[in-house]
Scaffold this active site. Structure first.
Site, short mmCIF file in Angstrom:
data_model
loop_
_atom_site.label_atom_id
_atom_site.label_comp_id
_atom_site.label_asym_id
_atom_site.label_seq_id
_atom_site.Cartn_x
_atom_site.Cartn_y
_atom_site.Cartn_z
CG ASP A 1 -1.28 1.58 -4.03
OD1 ASP A 1 -2.35 1.24 -3.64
OD2 ASP A 1 -0.94 2.07 -5.17
CG HIS B 1 -5.31 -1.05 -1.94
ND1 HIS B 1 -6.39 -1.15 -2.57
CD2 HIS B 1 -4.40 -0.31 -2.67
CE1 HIS B 1 -6.48 -0.53 -3.67
NE2 HIS B 1 -5.20 -0.24 -3.86
CD GLU C 1 -7.21 1.98 -7.08
OE1 GLU C 1 -6.57 2.43 -7.85
OE2 GLU C 1 -6.77 1.16 -6.19
#
Length: 594
Positions: free
Chosen positions: A365, A531, A341
Site C-alpha cells: 500500500d 497500491h 487482493e
C-alpha cells in the site's frame, strides 16, 4: 521446483547481420566485418543477461548476412524455428532498407548502425528506421556517439548500454507472451485493480486470464490435493524459521494456541496449493490428480481473499509473502509474482519489475505521506538527508517478499538480488529479520499470520504502478528514490499508528522540483491507486523502454531525458514534450497484440 518457464520455451535474441547486397567486390569486402559485429553482439548479450531461471540468454544469428529480401525471409524462417522473440539488426554499412528489414509486427526490434566513416552504417540506420516508421513497425535506433575504425570490433559502452536495455525489455515482452494470469477469486472489497480486464491482458501483454474460484483452494485443502511429503517438510521449515511475534489483538479477540496452530497448517497448505495452481506439480499426477497436475501456465496471479475467504479461512498473508520471496522450504528459487487482493494491475507491475531485474518485488500500500512537521509533532524527530522533504509509508496489507528486509547486500550495501546470487547467510538474515504475528481478528475473522519487518535504509529503489484510464487504456507511473531507516523509537511511533503486524518500507522519491516531483507530497498526491510495487534499483528507464514496446504511455516519472530509450518513431510524434509525444505514439500504434 517447477516454473512456468522451461528450457524449451525460453525466447531467444535473434541477431540479423545486414549487408550491402551488391556483388563484385562490395559485399565480399564486408562479409567478415558484418558477421563479426553480429558475433560480438551475441557474446555481449549472453555474457550480460540471464533468463528467470538463471541461465545465460541465448542468441541466434542468421545463417548468412542479409543482403536482400530472400535472405531476410530465410532469416525469419530460422528465427521462427528457433523460438526467437526479440530481433536486433546490426550492420557496419549501407544496406537496402526495406528489403532487409524485419517485418514481424509482434517482435520487438532494434537496429544498430555502426558509427564508422569508411562505410555508411549510420545512413542505413536512418533509412531503415524511416522504413520502420513508414510501415508502422516501431524500431529502436542504436548509434554510437564516437566514430570507430572499421577494424575496431569492440562495442562502445554507450552502444552496449542501449543494446542491453533493448534486450532486457524485449525479452520481458517475449517472456510474457502466451502465458496466463491466474485470478484466484474475483473483486476484493471494491478495489478496481482486482476487476480483471481480459482484453487488456490479451491486447497489450499477449497473456490470457484464467479465473478460478477460491473454492478450488478449499477443495484441495479439504481433500488433500497437494503433496503430503512437501507439506510436512514445509510445516517443519516454518516452525524452525518463522518465529511468532507479539499478538497485537486485544485479550478479548486473541485466538487460542490450538487455533493459531491450525491457521499455520492451513496457511502452509494454501501456499503450496496456490503455487500448484499457477505452474502445476508433477507429483499430483502420481497421487492420482492428473488434471490438477498441469497448473494454469500462470506467469503471475492474485488472490482475492477479502472478504469472503478471510471471513472464514486464514488470510493469504503467509502465502503471498512466501511465494513472492526468493526462497522457501525447497531452497532458493525464482520468486513468483502473486498479488494481494487480486490486484491484477499491481501483479502486472510486479511482473514488469521482475522480468527486467530477476529480483523479488515488493507489493505494498502507498499508505501515508509523512511531512517533516507531522513527524516532528508525533515522534519529536527532525527528518534530514533524503527524508528532509518527508516520507512515503509503504506498508502491505498482504505481507511482502522477505527479500524486502534489505538483509542482502551488494558491495556492502543493502540490496535485493537474483536468487542465484543470494547466499545462505542472506537467506537466514532475511528470516531472522522477520517476525510473524496473529492477524488482527476484527479484520480477518478467519485468522492467518502476518509478517512484520522494517526495510533497511540506503537501498536505491523504484516504485511503480500500472493504472487503467477509461478512454485511454493502461498508463504507467513510477518514481525512483531511496529507502530510509528511522531510529527505532521514531519508526515505532509512526508505524504503530496503523496495523503494526505488517511490513514497512520508508521510501523517499528523488525530487526534480517540477510537476508531480515538485515535492514528496506531490508524488503521493498524484499516485493513481492505493497500491504500488517497489523494485530494487533505479529501473525507471528500463520500465519506460518496456512500456513503449507494449504501447503503454508513462505519465509520471523522474527519469532524466538522457536515460530514456524509446523507438525512433516516437520523435515523429513530438520532441519538445516527450510525455505528450509518448501518449500520441501509443495511441497511434495501439496495443501490441490488437
Amino acid at each position: 521446483m517447477k516454473s512456468v518457464f522451461t528450457p524449451d520455451n525460453l525466447p531467444k535474441i535473434g541477431i540479423r547481420p545486414t549487408i550491402d547486397g551488391r556483388r563484385g567486390g562490395v559485399r565480399e569486402s564486408l562479409e567478415e566485418q558484418t558477421m563479426n559485429q553480429a558475433k560480438a553482439t551475441a557474446a555481449l548479450i549472453s555474457q550480460s543477461l540471464r533468463y528467470p531461471d538463471g541461465s545465460p540468454v541465448e542468441c541466434v544469428i542468421a545463417d548468412t548476412c542479409i543482403g536482400g529480401v530472400a535472405e531476410a525471409a530465410a532469416c525469419a524462417d530460422k528465427f521462427r524455428k528457433e523460438n526467437v522473440g526479440v530481433s536486433l539488426t546490426v550492420t557496419p554499412c549501407w544496406c537496402y532498407g526495406s528489403e532487409t528489414m524485419d517485418m514481424d509486427p509482434h517482435t520487438p526490434k532494434a537496429v544498430w548502425g555502426f558509427n564508422g566513416t569508411e562505410r555508411p552504417g549510420a545512413v542505413y540506420l536512418a533509412a531503415a528506421l524511416a522504413g520502420h516508421s513508414q510501415k508502422g513497425l516501431p524500431a529502436f535506433g542504436i548509434y554510437g556517439r564516437d566514430v570507430q575504425e572499421a577494424s575496431d570490433t569492440s562495442i562502445p559502452d554507450d552502444v552496449a548500454a542501449k543494446i542491453l536495455a533493448f534486450c532486457r525489455a524485449g525479452l520481458s515482452v517475449a517472456l510474457m507472451r502466451g502465458k496466463s494470469y491466474l485470478s484466484l477469486g474475483g473483486t476484493s472489497m471494491g478495489i478496481a485493480g482486482s476487476v480483471v480486464d481480459p482484453d487488456f491482458f490479451q491486447d497489450y501483454l499477449g497473456i490470457r486470464v484464467e479465473a478460478v474460484d477460491m473454492t478450488e483452494v478449499a477443495r484441495r485443502m479439504e481433500r488433500g490435493i497437494y503433496d503430503p511429503d512437501e507439506y510436512e517438510k514445509a510445516l517443519a521449515w516454518v516452525k524452525q524459521n518463522c518465529p511468532e511475534g507479539k499478538d497485537y489483538n486485544s485479550p478479548e479477540t486473541q485466538r487460542s494456541r490450538e487455533q493459531l496452530d491450525s491457521e499455520w497448517e492451513q496457511s502452509v497448505k494454501m501456499a503450496i496449493i496456490a503455487r500448484d495452481l499457477m505452474v502445476g506439480n508433477e507429483r499430483l499426477a502420481e497421487l492420482g490428480y492428473g488434471e490438477e497436475a498441469h497448473g494454469r501456465n500462470a506467469i503471475c496471479g492474485g488472490f482475492q481473499g477479502q472478504r469472503q475467504w478471510t471471513d472464514h479461512y486464514p488470510n493469504g498473508d503467509f502465502m503471498e509473502a512466501i511465494l513472492t520471496t526468493s526462497f522457501d522450504w525447497n531452497g532458493k528459487r525464482a520468486p513468483y509474482q502473486f498479488a494481494t487482493e487480486n490486484d491484477a494491475l499491481n501483479a502486472v507491475t510486479m511482473l514488469f519489475g521482475n522480468l527486467l531485474t530477476n529480483t523479488a518485488q515488493i507489493f505494498a500500500d502507498l499508505r501515508t505521506y509523512w511531512s517533516p512537521d507531522a513527524v516532528k509533532r508525533v515522534a519529536g524527530h527532525d527528518l534530514t538527508g533524503a527524508a528532509s522533504d518527508g516520507l512515503l509509508h509503504l506498508i502491505n496489507s498482504g505481507p511482502a517478499a522477505l527479500d524486502g528486509t534489505g538483509k542482502m547486500s551488494v558491495d556492502g550495501k543493502p540490496a535485493m538480488k537474483p536468487f542465484w546470487d543470494i547466499t545462505d547467510d542472506e537467506v537466514k538474515a532475511c528470516l531472522d529479520a522477520t517476525t510473524w504475528h496473529p492477524s488482527i481478528t476484527e479484520y480477518f475473522p478467519g485468522g492467518g499470520m502476518s509478517t512484520r519487518y522494517a526495510t533497511k535504509g540506503g537501498m536505491p529503489a523504484t516504485i511503480a504502478r500500472l493504472n487503467l484510464i477509461k478512454g485511454i487504456g493502461p498508463v504507467l507511473q513510477l518514481a525512483e528514490g531511496v529507502t530510509v531507516e528511522l531510529p527505532q523509537d521514531v519508526h515505532d511511533a509512526l508505524d504503530e499508528r496503523t496495523n503494526p503486524s505488517w511490513p514497512t518500507t520508508w521510501f523517499c522519491p528523488k525530487l526534480t522540483g517540477e510537476g508531480a516531483f515538485t515535492d514528496t507530497y506531490s508524488v503521493m498526491n498524484n499516485w493513481g491507486a492505493n497500491h504500488c510495487v517497489m523494485s530494487y534499483g533505479h529501473i525507471g528507464a528500463d520500465l519506460i523502454t518496456l512500456a513503449s514496446m507494449l504501447r503503454i504511455p508513462v505519465y509520471m516519472h523522474n527519469v532524466s531525458h538522457e536515460r530514456i530509450f524509446r523507438p525512433s518513431s516516437w520523435a515523429g510524434h513530438g520532441t519538445a514534450d516527450k510525455e505528450s509525444a509518448d501518449f500520441r505514439a501509443c495511441t497511434n500504434y495501439g496495443p501490441l497484440y490488437s
